[in-house]
Design a protein around this motif. Structure first.
Motif, PDB file in Angstrom:
ATOM      1  N   GLU A 193       0.831  -1.207   0.000  1.00  0.00           N
ATOM      2  CA  GLU A 193       0.000   0.000   0.000  1.00  0.00           C
ATOM      3  C   GLU A 193       0.863   1.254   0.000  1.00  0.00           C
ATOM      4  O   GLU A 193       0.580   2.222  -0.719  1.00  0.00           O
ATOM      5  N   LEU A 194       1.926   1.249   0.796  1.00  0.00           N
ATOM      6  CA  LEU A 194       2.821   2.401   0.864  1.00  0.00           C
ATOM      7  C   LEU A 194       3.534   2.617  -0.467  1.00  0.00           C
ATOM      8  O   LEU A 194       3.609   3.742  -0.981  1.00  0.00           O
ATOM      9  N   VAL A 195       4.055   1.539  -1.028  1.00  0.00           N
ATOM     10  CA  VAL A 195       4.767   1.650  -2.300  1.00  0.00           C
ATOM     11  C   VAL A 195       3.822   2.130  -3.401  1.00  0.00           C
ATOM     12  O   VAL A 195       4.168   3.015  -4.195  1.00  0.00           O
ATOM     13  N   ALA A 196       2.609   1.595  -3.434  1.00  0.00           N
ATOM     14  CA  ALA A 196       1.654   1.979  -4.470  1.00  0.00           C
ATOM     15  C   ALA A 196       1.261   3.452  -4.341  1.00  0.00           C
ATOM     16  O   ALA A 196       1.131   4.162  -5.348  1.00  0.00           O
ATOM     17  N   GLY A 197       1.077   3.916  -3.106  1.00  0.00           N
ATOM     18  CA  GLY A 197       0.689   5.308  -2.903  1.00  0.00           C
ATOM     19  C   GLY A 197       1.741   6.285  -3.400  1.00  0.00           C
ATOM     20  O   GLY A 197       1.431   7.238  -4.126  1.00  0.00           O
ATOM     21  N   TRP A 198       2.993   6.042  -3.023  1.00  0.00           N
ATOM     22  CA  TRP A 198       4.059   6.935  -3.465  1.00  0.00           C
ATOM     23  C   TRP A 198       4.303   6.806  -4.968  1.00  0.00           C
ATOM     24  O   TRP A 198       4.590   7.803  -5.646  1.00  0.00           O
ATOM     25  N   THR A 199       4.192   5.602  -5.505  1.00  0.00           N
ATOM     26  CA  THR A 199       4.384   5.426  -6.943  1.00  0.00           C
ATOM     27  C   THR A 199       3.322   6.187  -7.727  1.00  0.00           C
ATOM     28  O   THR A 199       3.620   6.823  -8.746  1.00  0.00           O
ATOM     29  N   ASP A 200       2.086   6.163  -7.243  1.00  0.00           N
ATOM     30  CA  ASP A 200       1.028   6.939  -7.892  1.00  0.00           C
ATOM     31  C   ASP A 200       1.350   8.433  -7.864  1.00  0.00           C
ATOM     32  O   ASP A 200       1.109   9.148  -8.845  1.00  0.00           O
ATOM     33  N   LEU A 201       1.893   8.900  -6.733  1.00  0.00           N
ATOM     34  CA  LEU A 201       2.228  10.319  -6.638  1.00  0.00           C
ATOM     35  C   LEU A 201       3.355  10.673  -7.602  1.00  0.00           C
ATOM     36  O   LEU A 201       3.300  11.710  -8.284  1.00  0.00           O
ATOM     37  N   LEU A 202       4.372   9.831  -7.686  1.00  0.00           N
ATOM     38  CA  LEU A 202       5.466  10.102  -8.616  1.00  0.00           C
ATOM     39  C   LEU A 202       4.954  10.133 -10.054  1.00  0.00           C
ATOM     40  O   LEU A 202       5.378  10.963 -10.865  1.00  0.00           O
ATOM     41  N   ARG A 203       4.035   9.254 -10.362  1.00  0.00           N
ATOM     42  CA  ARG A 203       3.447   9.237 -11.710  1.00  0.00           C
ATOM     43  C   ARG A 203       2.682  10.543 -11.976  1.00  0.00           C
ATOM     44  O   ARG A 203       2.797  11.124 -13.061  1.00  0.00           O
ATOM     45  N   GLU A 204       1.934  11.000 -11.004  1.00  0.00           N
ATOM     46  CA  GLU A 204       1.200  12.256 -11.159  1.00  0.00           C
ATOM     47  C   GLU A 204       2.145  13.431 -11.359  1.00  0.00           C
ATOM     48  O   GLU A 204       1.897  14.309 -12.198  1.00  0.00           O
ATOM     49  N   LEU A 205       3.205  13.477 -10.574  1.00  0.00           N
ATOM     50  CA  LEU A 205       4.170  14.569 -10.711  1.00  0.00           C
ATOM     51  C   LEU A 205       4.821  14.532 -12.090  1.00  0.00           C
ATOM     52  O   LEU A 205       4.999  15.580 -12.732  1.00  0.00           O
ATOM     53  N   TYR A 206       5.161  13.346 -12.549  1.00  0.00           N
ATOM     54  CA  TYR A 206       5.769  13.225 -13.874  1.00  0.00           C
ATOM     55  C   TYR A 206       4.804  13.706 -14.957  1.00  0.00           C
ATOM     56  O   TYR A 206       5.183  14.472 -15.859  1.00  0.00           O
ATOM     57  N   GLU A 207       3.575  13.285 -14.876  1.00  0.00           N
ATOM     58  CA  GLU A 207       2.600  13.661 -15.902  1.00  0.00           C
ATOM     59  C   GLU A 207       2.334  15.160 -15.909  1.00  0.00           C
ATOM     60  O   GLU A 207       2.007  15.733 -16.952  1.00  0.00           O
ATOM     61  N   ALA A 208       2.474  15.801 -14.749  1.00  0.00           N
ATOM     62  CA  ALA A 208       2.250  17.243 -14.661  1.00  0.00           C
ATOM     63  C   ALA A 208       3.489  18.049 -15.031  1.00  0.00           C
ATOM     64  O   ALA A 208       3.417  19.276 -15.175  1.00  0.00           O
TER      65      ALA A 208
END
Length: 216
Positions: A171-186
């Protein structure tokens, strides 16, 4: 965007790795990834590099030699990008940038430009755009490998790499990975950013040890 307060990186939930152990663990896990992407977030505005000839030239005040040595890394980076494509795994990087640029970030953006031109995706995020995420302090330095391993990369006060804390809680890894993906896309394409904002700048002043307290 995710609430980072829900993703606290409590060291007790992970495993502290020495620098050598981190490098070995990172290499093994990254090389084993197939068909899954990985991510890196750089937030600090200054680091000290180890075993980097271009950085050493910059520290000596030889900016032209520093840029020349960056170009020499291109063949190895092209090979790395090709290997990633063969494994179906892309390693994407997000670089947070604050203005005015620190000497380190100006140097690194030139280095990252060659990395991006070699086929390794890098994007820039402006520090003011992540303000809501940093109410409790700057974002950590992070690497997410294949969605199953998260490293909180550790540094000394001066900016020397000092190993990492490894997390594998899904859960922790997935949460941070989602955030990194969002930052990259933005983010903005790094090559375009460097061409517009960095390439024309004069050589930065050589970094001194006394400057590090202004770099975090």
């Amino acid at each position: 965007m995710l609430d980072v307060s829900l993703l606290a990186l409590d060291p007790a939930r992970g495993e502290r790795l020495s620098l050598d152990d981190y490098h070995q663990d990172f290499a093994e896990r990254r090389n084993a990834v197939r068909g899954l992407d990985s991510w890196k977030l750089e937030r600090r505005q200054h680091f000290l590099e180890r075993n980097n000839p271009s950085w050493d030239a910059f520290r000596r005040g030889d900016w032209a030699e520093s840029l020349r040595l960056i170009q020499e890394t291109r063949p190895g980076l092209v090979e790395l990008a090709q290997d990633d494509r063969r494994r179906g795994s892309v390693f994407r990087r997000v670089r947070v940038v604050a203005r005015p640029l620190t000497p380190y970030v100006q140097w690194e953006l030139n280095s990252l430009r060659v990395r991006a031109e070699s086929g390794i995706p890098v994007r820039v995020v402006h520090v003011e755009d992540i303000g809501p995420l940093e109410a409790a302090g700057p974002l950590p330095e992070l690497v997410s490998i294949g969605g199953h391993t998260l490293y909180s990369v550790q540094y000394t006060e001066e900016g020397l790499s000092d190993g990492a804390v490894r997390f594998t809680d899904p859960e922790l890894v997935a949460g941070w990975t989602d955030l990194l993906r969002e930052l990259y896309e933005a983010g903005e394409d790094l090559v375009a950013y460097v061409k517009r904002e960095v390439a024309h700048l004069p050589a930065p002043p050589a970094w001194t040890e006394q400057d590090h307290q202004h770099s975090r």
